[in-house]
Write a protein that holds these residues in place. Structure first.
Motif, PDB file in Angstrom:
ATOM      1  N   TYR A 669       0.856  -1.194   0.000  1.00 17.74           N
ATOM      2  CA  TYR A 669       0.000   0.000   0.000  1.00 17.74           C
ATOM      3  C   TYR A 669       0.884   1.234   0.000  1.00 17.74           C
ATOM      4  CZ  TYR A 669      -3.885  -3.068   1.229  1.00 17.74           C
ATOM      5  OH  TYR A 669      -4.838  -4.044   1.216  1.00 17.74           O
ATOM      6  N   ASP A 670       0.567   2.163  -0.930  1.00 22.92           N
ATOM      7  CA  ASP A 670       1.355   3.386  -1.077  1.00 22.92           C
ATOM      8  C   ASP A 670       0.930   4.385  -0.022  1.00 22.92           C
ATOM      9  OD1 ASP A 670       2.819   5.533  -1.830  1.00 22.92           O
ATOM     10  OD2 ASP A 670       2.022   5.698  -3.865  1.00 22.92           O
ATOM     11  N   LEU A 671       1.844   4.665   0.941  1.00 18.55           N
ATOM     12  CA  LEU A 671       1.562   5.622   2.001  1.00 18.55           C
ATOM     13  C   LEU A 671       2.119   7.002   1.694  1.00 18.55           C
ATOM     14  CD1 LEU A 671       2.393   3.414   5.111  1.00 18.55           C
ATOM     15  CD2 LEU A 671       0.242   3.621   3.852  1.00 18.55           C
ATOM     16  N   GLY A 672       2.660   7.189   0.499  1.00 14.90           N
ATOM     17  CA  GLY A 672       3.250   8.462   0.140  1.00 14.90           C
ATOM     18  C   GLY A 672       4.710   8.536   0.525  1.00 14.90           C
ATOM     19  N   HIS A 673       5.021   8.236   1.790  1.00 13.99           N
ATOM     20  CA  HIS A 673       6.397   8.280   2.272  1.00 13.99           C
ATOM     21  C   HIS A 673       6.999   6.887   2.360  1.00 13.99           C
ATOM     22  CE1 HIS A 673       4.660   6.803   6.058  1.00 13.99           C
ATOM     23  NE2 HIS A 673       3.729   7.751   5.903  1.00 13.99           N
ATOM     24  N   GLY A 674       6.198   5.887   2.030  1.00 18.83           N
ATOM     25  CA  GLY A 674       6.709   4.523   2.091  1.00 18.83           C
ATOM     26  C   GLY A 674       5.632   3.544   1.668  1.00 18.83           C
ATOM     27  N   TRP A 675       5.979   2.234   1.836  1.00 20.49           N
ATOM     28  CA  TRP A 675       5.049   1.169   1.450  1.00 20.49           C
ATOM     29  C   TRP A 675       4.724   0.324   2.665  1.00 20.49           C
ATOM     30  CZ3 TRP A 675       3.295   1.476  -3.441  1.00 20.49           C
ATOM     31  CH2 TRP A 675       4.056   2.176  -4.374  1.00 20.49           C
ATOM     32  N   CYS A 676       3.472  -0.111   2.780  1.00 20.20           N
ATOM     33  CA  CYS A 676       3.059  -0.992   3.865  1.00 20.20           C
ATOM     34  C   CYS A 676       2.613  -2.310   3.244  1.00 20.20           C
ATOM     35  CB  CYS A 676       1.916  -0.374   4.661  1.00 20.20           C
ATOM     36  SG  CYS A 676       1.360  -1.444   6.023  1.00 20.20           S
ATOM     37  N   SER A 677       3.199  -3.422   3.724  1.00 21.90           N
ATOM     38  CA  SER A 677       2.886  -4.742   3.167  1.00 21.90           C
ATOM     39  C   SER A 677       1.934  -5.542   4.056  1.00 21.90           C
ATOM     40  CB  SER A 677       4.184  -5.537   2.964  1.00 21.90           C
ATOM     41  OG  SER A 677       4.868  -5.693   4.199  1.00 21.90           O
ATOM     42  N   TYR A 678       1.324  -4.875   5.028  1.00 20.64           N
ATOM     43  CA  TYR A 678       0.384  -5.560   5.905  1.00 20.64           C
ATOM     44  C   TYR A 678      -0.896  -5.881   5.110  1.00 20.64           C
ATOM     45  CZ  TYR A 678      -2.452  -6.513  10.060  1.00 20.64           C
ATOM     46  OH  TYR A 678      -3.267  -7.097  11.005  1.00 20.64           O
ATOM     47  N   PRO A 698      10.409   2.244   3.867  1.00 15.54           N
ATOM     48  CA  PRO A 698      10.533   3.635   3.419  1.00 15.54           C
ATOM     49  C   PRO A 698      10.820   3.682   1.927  1.00 15.54           C
ATOM     50  CG  PRO A 698      11.810   3.258   5.394  1.00 15.54           C
ATOM     51  CD  PRO A 698      11.406   1.908   4.910  1.00 15.54           C
ATOM     52  N   LYS A 699      10.304   4.734   1.252  1.00 13.14           N
ATOM     53  CA  LYS A 699      10.505   4.860  -0.193  1.00 13.14           C
ATOM     54  C   LYS A 699      11.940   5.213  -0.541  1.00 13.14           C
ATOM     55  CE  LYS A 699       5.993   5.738  -2.199  1.00 13.14           C
ATOM     56  NZ  LYS A 699       5.163   6.620  -3.046  1.00 13.14           N
ATOM     57  N   ASP A 700      12.657   5.805   0.403  1.00 13.84           N
ATOM     58  CA  ASP A 700      14.050   6.169   0.075  1.00 13.84           C
ATOM     59  C   ASP A 700      15.027   5.031   0.324  1.00 13.84           C
ATOM     60  OD1 ASP A 700      13.800   6.075   2.761  1.00 13.84           O
ATOM     61  OD2 ASP A 700      14.556   8.115   3.164  1.00 13.84           O
ATOM     62  N   SER A 701      14.543   3.820   0.684  1.00 16.96           N
ATOM     63  CA  SER A 701      15.419   2.678   0.912  1.00 16.96           C
ATOM     64  C   SER A 701      15.662   1.941  -0.407  1.00 16.96           C
ATOM     65  CB  SER A 701      14.797   1.733   1.940  1.00 16.96           C
ATOM     66  OG  SER A 701      13.602   1.180   1.416  1.00 16.96           O
ATOM     67  N   SER A 702      16.696   1.127  -0.438  1.00 14.07           N
ATOM     68  CA  SER A 702      17.033   0.354  -1.647  1.00 14.07           C
ATOM     69  C   SER A 702      15.963  -0.714  -1.912  1.00 14.07           C
ATOM     70  CB  SER A 702      18.408  -0.300  -1.485  1.00 14.07           C
ATOM     71  OG  SER A 702      18.406  -1.132  -0.328  1.00 14.07           O
ATOM     72  N   LYS A 703      15.350  -1.233  -0.862  1.00 13.98           N
ATOM     73  CA  LYS A 703      14.326  -2.242  -1.039  1.00 13.98           C
ATOM     74  C   LYS A 703      13.112  -1.667  -1.774  1.00 13.98           C
ATOM     75  CE  LYS A 703      11.500  -5.524   1.546  1.00 13.98           C
ATOM     76  NZ  LYS A 703      11.158  -6.046   2.883  1.00 13.98           N
ATOM     77  N   ALA A 704      12.758  -0.445  -1.402  1.00 13.43           N
ATOM     78  CA  ALA A 704      11.626   0.195  -2.070  1.00 13.43           C
ATOM     79  C   ALA A 704      11.953   0.496  -3.518  1.00 13.43           C
ATOM     80  CB  ALA A 704      11.251   1.475  -1.322  1.00 13.43           C
ATOM     81  N   GLN A 705      13.201   0.895  -3.802  1.00 20.18           N
ATOM     82  CA  GLN A 705      13.580   1.187  -5.184  1.00 20.18           C
ATOM     83  C   GLN A 705      13.536  -0.074  -6.033  1.00 20.18           C
ATOM     84  OE1 GLN A 705      17.404   3.092  -4.880  1.00 20.18           O
ATOM     85  NE2 GLN A 705      16.568   4.912  -3.835  1.00 20.18           N
ATOM     86  N   LEU A 706      14.003  -1.221  -5.473  1.00 20.99           N
ATOM     87  CA  LEU A 706      13.934  -2.481  -6.204  1.00 20.99           C
ATOM     88  C   LEU A 706      12.474  -2.902  -6.445  1.00 20.99           C
ATOM     89  CD1 LEU A 706      16.794  -4.469  -4.419  1.00 20.99           C
ATOM     90  CD2 LEU A 706      16.809  -3.509  -6.717  1.00 20.99           C
TER      91      LEU A 706
END
Length: 777
Positions: A669-678, A698-706
């Protein structure tokens, strides 16, 4: 009288001392035939009578004609007094007519002095064809007019209704002379032409036949002899049928304008006597009807309802025959009877009910019945005709169960239908009127003015029909101007319409569209001078604007003619789901549009424009249109305020490979500042103030970019319902967010620990507010 009418009176006068051309008193009018007369008529026979009579005045020395002198001399004198040309054909036709009369004396064994009206009518025939067919010898149709003239002069025959269709003007000219008849007709026609009776001097107009018959029945060609008593006799005469009534009314108005009689008085249809009630009850209702000061229509309605109450008394309470015997219990029984009443109950006539008979009456009809009863008993008590045994206002009040079903319902016409009617009214011409007649009863300028007044003024039909000459005024910046003033542009001028005393108040002035003012002034410029008309509301003699032929336009002209013509031209039905399109629906439609305009009128401004006495009446018309209500509902954002839509990423690889079943996140789920996988994000209490739990990326993490770079992601939108606290956080901002964080500090996150146990400051970023997309999951 107007100047034109006075000028008519100064024209060439009738020949003075005109008298009837035949004096019957000097003749022997015995009804029996003498033996000598019978023998002479039989020996002469039909052919000899026709042959000898055709020569003119017979030889007095002939034995047979000497015996018939008593019968022949009046015929000769009457023939000599007829006005016709010197053509031999006319002399021969007159002689044949006299021969037919003499032969009928033989057939009836009586002289024509003893013939009845039916005898003369049978001899003349019910038509020209029937007259010729009844003759044994060849007879021309030209003989019948001479026979009618002789019957009129000798037998006093004037029951013209028995003769079918024939030329009454021709008969009047025969008897009185063409010159004197035409002069009388010219004087009357001049007055009627002035009033707008187009073609009154034309031979095609019905006035000539009615006028000729009036002269014949009155036995004088002089207008001076058509006095008030003569017109009363004409109306009572059997030859004056219903189709002659209107023209006879117009003729009397013209003769009255010339000063020879009193103006006519229109009498309404007399209501039939009250039947089916006790005699004493009818004896109370009729005096009330004659005493009440209500309008004739309302008085008649109350009379009808009280007659119905009298029939109910005969059926249910025969011991009660007078209003003074009513008690509180009688009132309660009548209220209950009205509440259960069906169409056709206790009525005097049922021929007009048709399929409605037996169906329950409407709540509004119940209220009208009780209102009429209250009015009747209140007046009887106020006039001290009966004692005060109960209070009509309370004892005969409308039950709450009935009044709750009654509500105002201004039947507004749909905007698209009204727009088409406006277009049709602005482009109306004679071809679109009923019958497509090139010679309509009313002038086209009057019809256009009435049509635009109905479409733009918002007046009741009674107000519209009672507008007066000069009711339109023009202003600019508060100063009066002429309609064609060169100093003011047409679009800058304000048109004011003066409305007369009306249903609920006194006269007032309202602004209207300049198109309306221009149409009214175009009609005023062509309006024929009319005699003043009695305003039935103010009892004043006024110049009615919409009047022609000395008569104001009827109130029902709009419903009967204008609206059907507009509907036909606009291609719209004359009724919709709310009923028939009537004159009053324009008032409702205009008021609603003014109230729902882009720059709407206030309630009090609309009250002044409609001429209402109180704002309560205006509220019935000031209805919010569905378009306005829809726009306001959309702008309120009810659904968007309670539901927010966010973007969701689905990892199809995790789903197809089975990794999702092993616990690998597959929905983000797109929270704007990150993603929630719950997976149960919509049930998480921390979704508006996300803690740093294991489900958050967080969207600025490498996991979010991948994650965002993956090509196996499917994007979709999800609608998330908001709680009250979450909605306040979205709507009110930082203060509500802080309060929400404090309340959730000890609430476990989806990962297990609470924000306080995580020891990480609760960083909050509000969810982006995305517009709701209907139809999307």
């Amino acid at each position: 009288m107007t100047a034109a009418v006075r000028a008519v009176g100064k024209t060439e006068a009738m020949p003075p001392g005109w008298t009837f051309p035949l004096s019957l008193e000097r003749y022997d009018q015995r009804g029996e035939l003498t033996d000598a007369e019978c023998r002479a008529l039989r020996e002469l026979g039909p052919k000899a009578l026709r042959r000898n009579r055709a020569r003119g005045i017979p030889r007095r020395t002939a034995t047979h004609w000497t015996a018939l002198a008593r019968l022949v001399e009046p015929l000769d004198t009457a023939r000599a007094g007829l006005h016709h040309g010197d053509d031999t054909r006319f002399r021969r036709a007159g002689a044949h007519a006299a021969a037919i009369i003499l032969q009928n004396c033989v057939d009836t064994s009586r002289s024509y002095w003893a013939w009845t009206t039916e005898d003369w009518a049978q001899l003349c025939g019910s038509s020209a064809e029937a007259f010729v067919a009844a003759r044994e010898l060849p007879t021309e149709t030209t003989v019948r007019p001479f026979l009618l003239a002789l019957a009129y002069l000798l037998g006093g025959f004037d029951d013209f209704q028995l003769l079918g269709t024939f030329n009454r003007l021709h008969l009047a000219r025969f008897v009185f002379g063409a010159g004197i008849v035409e002069e009388s007709m010219r004087q009357a026609s001049a007055v009627l032409d002035q009033w707008g009776y187009r073609g009154a001097a034309s031979g095609k107009h019905r006035l000539r036949g009615v006028f000729s018959q009036a002269l014949l029945i009155n036995r004088s060609p002089r207008l001076e002899d058509l006095d008030t008593a003569a017109f009363e006799r004409l109306r009572a005469h059997p030859a004056t049928g219903d189709h002659h009534g209107e023209m006879l009314y117009a003729l009397q108005r013209a003769v009255a304008a010339l000063g020879h009689c009193d103006p006519p008085v229109r009498t309404g249809h007399h209501a039939p006597g009250i039947e089916g009630t006790a005699t004493a009850w009818a004896g109370w209702v009729e005096p009330w009807h004659d005493t009440s000061t209500l309008t004739p229509r309302v008085r008649a309605a109350v009379r009808t309802i009280m007659a119905k109450a009298g029939r109910w008394l005969v059926a249910e309470h025969p011991e009660i025959t007078e209003p003074g015997q009513w008690t509180r219990q009688t009132c309660a029984a009548w209220v209950a009877a009205v509440d259960r009443m069906n169409v056709g109950d206790y009525v005097q006539r049922r021929d007009h009910l048709h399929a409605r008979a037996g169906t329950p009456i409407s709540p509004r009809t119940k209220a009208h019945n009780l209102m009429a009863t209250r009015t009747f008993f209140r007046d009887c008590q106020e006039w001290e005709w009966i004692g005060r045994r109960f209070d009509p206002a309370r004892a005969l009040a409308v039950p709450r169960s009935v009044s709750a079903l009654i509500g105002t319902n201004p039947r507004v016409i749909a905007d698209e239908v009204w727009a088409k009617l406006l277009w049709a009214g602005l482009n109306l011409d004679q071809d679109h009127l009923p019958g497509n007649s090139a010679d309509t009863y009313y002038p086209m300028e009057l019809i256009r003015a009435i049509t635009l007044t109905w479409l733009f003024s918002g007046l009741r039909s009674d107000e519209l029909s009672r507008l007066r000459v000069g009711c339109v005024r023009w202003q600019h910046n508060g100063q009066s101007i002429a309609a064609d003033s060169p100093d003011v542009l047409a679009e800058d001028a304000v048109c004011l319409l003066d409305v007369p005393v009306h249903k609920t108040g006194t006269a007032f002035t309202k602004p209207v569209d300049p198109l309306l003012g221009q149409a009214i002034e175009a009609w005023q410029a062509l309006r024929p001078p009319q005699p003043t008309t009695l305003d039935r509301k103010t009892s004043e003699q006024v110049d009615m604007l919409f009047a022609v032929r000395a008569q104001p336009v009827a109130k029902n002209y709009i419903n009967r003619t204008i609206i059907p013509a507009l509907c036909a031209k606009a291609g719209v039905p004359s009724s919709d789901v709310r009923g028939n399109i009537t004159s009053h629906r324009a008032r409702s439609t205009i008021a609603t549009q003014l109230y729902n305009a882009k720059e709407p009128m206030t309630l009090f401004e609309l009250q002044a424009w409609l001429g209402h006495r109180t704002p309560t009446a205006t509220q019935h018309y000031a209805k919010i249109s569905p378009n306005t209500l829809s726009k306001a509902y959309t702008e309120a954002g009810y659904f968007a305020r309670n539901v927010r839509t966010i973007e969701v990423l689905l990892d199809r690889d995790a789903v197809t490979s089975g990794a999702a079943a092993a616990g690998q996140p597959w929905q983000h789920y797109d929270l704007g500042h990150g993603w929630c996988s719950y997976s149960f994000f919509e049930q998480c209490q921390h979704r508006m103030a996300c803690a740093r739990c294991d489900f958050y990326t967080p969207k600025d993490s490498s996991k979010a970019q991948l994650l965002e770079a993956s090509g196996n992601l499917q994007r979709m939108l999800a609608s998330i319902p908001l709680t009250d606290d979450e909605r306040a956080a979205v709507d009110d901002g930082h203060t509500a967010v802080t309060a929400l964080l404090d309340r959730l500090a000890d609430v476990p996150t989806p990962a297990g620990p609470t924000p306080r146990e995580l020891g990480t400051p609760a960083t909050v970023t509000l969810l982006p507010i995305v517009q709701v997309r209907p139809g999307k999951p």
